[in-house]
Design a protein around this motif. Structure first.
Motif, PDB file in Angstrom:
ATOM      1  N   TYR A 166       1.185  -1.207  -0.204  1.00 50.87           N
ATOM      2  CA  TYR A 166       0.518  -0.346  -0.029  1.00 50.87           C
ATOM      3  C   TYR A 166       1.110   1.168   0.052  1.00 50.87           C
ATOM      4  CZ  TYR A 166      -3.883   2.529   1.213  1.00 50.87           C
ATOM      5  OH  TYR A 166      -4.649   4.079   2.070  1.00 50.87           O
ATOM      6  N   VAL A 167       2.068   1.477   0.843  1.00 53.13           N
ATOM      7  CA  VAL A 167       2.796   2.205   0.921  1.00 53.13           C
ATOM      8  C   VAL A 167       3.251   2.912  -0.174  1.00 53.13           C
ATOM      9  CG1 VAL A 167       4.767   3.547   1.916  1.00 53.13           C
ATOM     10  CG2 VAL A 167       2.748   2.149   3.131  1.00 53.13           C
ATOM     11  N   VAL A 168       4.033   1.573  -1.302  1.00 51.57           N
ATOM     12  CA  VAL A 168       5.348   2.090  -2.114  1.00 51.57           C
ATOM     13  C   VAL A 168       3.891   1.668  -2.888  1.00 51.57           C
ATOM     14  CG1 VAL A 168       6.686   0.266  -3.682  1.00 51.57           C
ATOM     15  CG2 VAL A 168       6.917   0.779  -1.218  1.00 51.57           C
ATOM     16  N   ALA A 169       2.842   1.038  -3.507  1.00 53.03           N
ATOM     17  CA  ALA A 169       1.560   1.936  -4.517  1.00 53.03           C
ATOM     18  C   ALA A 169       1.638   2.857  -4.428  1.00 53.03           C
ATOM     19  CB  ALA A 169       0.951   0.467  -4.625  1.00 53.03           C
ATOM     20  N   SER A 170       0.995   3.521  -2.857  1.00 50.90           N
ATOM     21  CA  SER A 170       0.479   5.032  -3.220  1.00 50.90           C
ATOM     22  C   SER A 170       1.790   5.488  -3.442  1.00 50.90           C
ATOM     23  CB  SER A 170      -0.043   5.259  -1.599  1.00 50.90           C
ATOM     24  OG  SER A 170      -0.783   4.228  -1.415  1.00 50.90           O
ATOM     25  N   ILE A 171       2.735   5.362  -3.162  1.00 54.55           N
ATOM     26  CA  ILE A 171       3.893   6.926  -2.986  1.00 54.55           C
ATOM     27  C   ILE A 171       4.140   6.365  -4.778  1.00 54.55           C
ATOM     28  CG2 ILE A 171       6.434   7.687  -3.064  1.00 54.55           C
ATOM     29  CD1 ILE A 171       5.458   6.843  -0.324  1.00 54.55           C
ATOM     30  N   ALA A 172       4.597   5.364  -5.408  1.00 52.33           N
ATOM     31  CA  ALA A 172       5.232   5.288  -6.842  1.00 52.33           C
ATOM     32  C   ALA A 172       3.762   6.161  -7.840  1.00 52.33           C
ATOM     33  CB  ALA A 172       5.306   3.641  -6.798  1.00 52.33           C
ATOM     34  N   VAL A 173       2.739   4.800  -7.853  1.00 55.37           N
ATOM     35  CA  VAL A 173       2.077   5.118  -8.636  1.00 55.37           C
ATOM     36  C   VAL A 173       1.344   6.867  -8.924  1.00 55.37           C
ATOM     37  CG1 VAL A 173      -0.047   4.498  -9.492  1.00 55.37           C
ATOM     38  CG2 VAL A 173       1.140   2.956  -8.575  1.00 55.37           C
ATOM     39  N   GLY A 174       1.365   7.397  -7.659  1.00 53.48           N
ATOM     40  CA  GLY A 174       0.968   8.833  -6.960  1.00 53.48           C
ATOM     41  C   GLY A 174       2.121   9.774  -7.806  1.00 53.48           C
ATOM     42  N   LEU A 175       3.046   9.489  -8.050  1.00 51.14           N
ATOM     43  CA  LEU A 175       4.169  10.256  -8.147  1.00 51.14           C
ATOM     44  C   LEU A 175       4.038  10.347 -10.199  1.00 51.14           C
ATOM     45  CD1 LEU A 175       7.065  10.048  -6.317  1.00 51.14           C
ATOM     46  CD2 LEU A 175       5.441  12.085  -6.514  1.00 51.14           C
ATOM     47  N   ALA A 176       4.188   8.877 -10.982  1.00 55.84           N
ATOM     48  CA  ALA A 176       3.535   8.512 -11.318  1.00 55.84           C
ATOM     49  C   ALA A 176       2.448   8.996 -12.360  1.00 55.84           C
ATOM     50  CB  ALA A 176       3.531   7.303 -11.522  1.00 55.84           C
ATOM     51  N   ALA A 177       1.235   9.383 -11.513  1.00 57.46           N
ATOM     52  CA  ALA A 177       0.267  10.059 -12.403  1.00 57.46           C
ATOM     53  C   ALA A 177       1.010  11.529 -12.006  1.00 57.46           C
ATOM     54  CB  ALA A 177      -1.186   9.575 -11.873  1.00 57.46           C
ATOM     55  N   ALA A 178       0.812  12.097 -11.102  1.00 56.41           N
ATOM     56  CA  ALA A 178       1.140  13.218 -11.610  1.00 56.41           C
ATOM     57  C   ALA A 178       1.796  13.916 -12.004  1.00 56.41           C
ATOM     58  CB  ALA A 178       1.747  13.867  -9.511  1.00 56.41           C
ATOM     59  N   THR A 179       2.851  13.508 -12.443  1.00 53.80           N
ATOM     60  CA  THR A 179       3.944  13.192 -13.777  1.00 53.80           C
ATOM     61  C   THR A 179       3.084  13.157 -15.246  1.00 53.80           C
ATOM     62  OG1 THR A 179       5.674  12.418 -11.548  1.00 53.80           O
ATOM     63  CG2 THR A 179       5.953  12.516 -14.803  1.00 53.80           C
ATOM     64  N   VAL A 180       2.405  12.271 -14.935  1.00 56.85           N
ATOM     65  CA  VAL A 180       1.645  11.541 -16.451  1.00 56.85           C
ATOM     66  C   VAL A 180       0.589  13.249 -16.636  1.00 56.85           C
ATOM     67  CG1 VAL A 180      -0.229  10.419 -17.667  1.00 56.85           C
ATOM     68  CG2 VAL A 180       1.978   8.915 -16.766  1.00 56.85           C
ATOM     69  N   GLY A 181      -0.254  13.555 -15.639  1.00 52.28           N
ATOM     70  CA  GLY A 181      -1.246  14.407 -15.888  1.00 52.28           C
ATOM     71  C   GLY A 181      -0.384  16.005 -15.666  1.00 52.28           C
ATOM     72  N   PHE A 182       0.901  16.233 -15.457  1.00 50.77           N
ATOM     73  CA  PHE A 182       1.334  17.088 -15.663  1.00 50.77           C
ATOM     74  C   PHE A 182       1.924  17.530 -17.491  1.00 50.77           C
ATOM     75  CE2 PHE A 182       5.399  20.084 -15.350  1.00 50.77           C
ATOM     76  CZ  PHE A 182       4.422  21.178 -15.133  1.00 50.77           C
ATOM     77  N   TRP A 183       2.089  15.749 -17.667  1.00 45.94           N
ATOM     78  CA  TRP A 183       2.667  15.912 -19.339  1.00 45.94           C
ATOM     79  C   TRP A 183       1.225  16.375 -20.255  1.00 45.94           C
ATOM     80  CZ3 TRP A 183       5.974  11.508 -19.167  1.00 45.94           C
ATOM     81  CH2 TRP A 183       7.268  11.619 -18.038  1.00 45.94           C
ATOM     82  N   ILE A 184       0.117  15.591 -19.830  1.00 47.03           N
ATOM     83  CA  ILE A 184      -0.778  15.853 -20.556  1.00 47.03           C
ATOM     84  C   ILE A 184      -1.469  17.439 -20.539  1.00 47.03           C
ATOM     85  CG2 ILE A 184      -3.007  14.923 -20.330  1.00 47.03           C
ATOM     86  CD1 ILE A 184      -2.013  12.709 -19.729  1.00 47.03           C
TER      87      ILE A 184
END
Length: 116
Positions: free
Chosen positions: A98-116
């Motif tokens: 939960y911790v690893v997936a929340s941090i890793a996927v959260g950062l990836a999602a924020a990055t993808v959102g920023f790029w879009i």
């Protein structure tokens, strides 16, 4: 302007609650509701931040959606509470995932959102 943050915050908090309650009936092995909300909120905030920084979004809309909605839609306190609850229940692997997936996927999602 403070009213825009309050309006967005109330909509974000209500949305988070409804999604989390709906997900409780889908799975109990993983805090999926909070996870989904935090990932979706990270993605949305990444998109909104890019729009705002590029001057494609005015300050009022940024306060309503970015600071207000996303600020209350995502929730670090619930994430922390659910992690501690998993640890207290001796569900160490699930808590770690939960911790690893929340941090890793959260950062990836924020990055993808920023790029879009």
């Amino acid at each position: 302007m403070i009213w825009l943050i309050g309006l967005g915050g109330s909509l974000g908090a209500a949305s988070r609650y409804l999604i989390a309650e709906w997900m409780k009936h889908k799975t109990r092995a993983f805090p999926a509701g909070t996870w989904i909300v935090n990932i979706a909120g990270s993605f949305l905030l990444g998109m909104l931040a890019d729009f705002h920084l590029a001057n494609d979004m005015n300050d009022a809309l940024w306060l309503l959606l970015g600071a207000g909605f996303c600020g209350s839609f995502t929730t670090f306190s619930t994430f922390g509470h659910e992690t501690v609850t998993l640890l207290q229940s001796d569900q160490y692997k699930t808590a770690g995932l939960y911790v690893v997936a929340s941090i890793a996927v959260g950062l990836a999602a924020a990055t993808v959102g920023f790029w879009i």
